[in-house]
Design an enzyme around this catalytic site. Structure first.
Site, PDB file in Angstrom:
ATOM      1  N   GLU A  92       2.426  17.161  14.776  1.00 33.48           N
ATOM      2  CA  GLU A  92       3.383  17.503  15.819  1.00 33.48           C
ATOM      3  C   GLU A  92       4.781  17.480  15.216  1.00 33.48           C
ATOM      4  O   GLU A  92       5.151  16.536  14.528  1.00 33.48           O
ATOM      5  CB  GLU A  92       3.306  16.506  16.970  1.00 33.48           C
ATOM      6  CG  GLU A  92       4.287  16.824  18.080  1.00 33.48           C
ATOM      7  CD  GLU A  92       4.165  15.868  19.260  1.00 33.48           C
ATOM      8  OE1 GLU A  92       4.740  16.186  20.312  1.00 33.48           O
ATOM      9  OE2 GLU A  92       3.505  14.827  19.138  1.00 33.48           O
TER      10      GLU A  92
ATOM     11  N   PRO B  25      11.728  20.155  17.226  1.00 37.53           N
ATOM     12  CA  PRO B  25      12.767  21.102  16.803  1.00 37.53           C
ATOM     13  C   PRO B  25      14.030  20.352  16.379  1.00 37.53           C
ATOM     14  O   PRO B  25      14.525  19.517  17.135  1.00 37.53           O
ATOM     15  CB  PRO B  25      13.047  21.940  18.050  1.00 37.53           C
ATOM     16  CG  PRO B  25      11.875  21.735  18.942  1.00 37.53           C
ATOM     17  CD  PRO B  25      11.351  20.377  18.626  1.00 37.53           C
TER      18      PRO B  25
END
Length: 73
Positions: free
Chosen positions: A21, A24
């Site tokens: 995972e 941003p």
């Protein structure tokens, strides 16, 4: 192929699997660092990766860009 299908196939084959995972980054330098990291971690063979959609949707364009570009690595 759907993620659930990939997981079921791995389970059917009695094979270990993992995913990564990513979040941003807030800066352009962070984006470049993340692309480098994704490329290196891709060699570990994750079943799939996930890019978090930051609360408030402020990074939605970046998230979509990361996802799109990661599919070509």
């Amino acid at each position: 192929m759907k993620i659930v299908d990939k997981i079921n196939k791995a389970l059917e084959d009695d094979r270990c699997f993992w995913s990564f995972e990513y979040f941003p980054p807030k800066t352009q330098q962070g984006v470049m660092n993340l692309y480098d990291r994704i490329e290196r971690m891709c060699k570990l063979g994750p079943l799939f990766i996930d890019v978090t959609w930051r609360w408030g949707g402020k990074s939605s364009d970046l998230t979509l860009e990361l996802c799109s570009n990661s599919q070509t690595v």
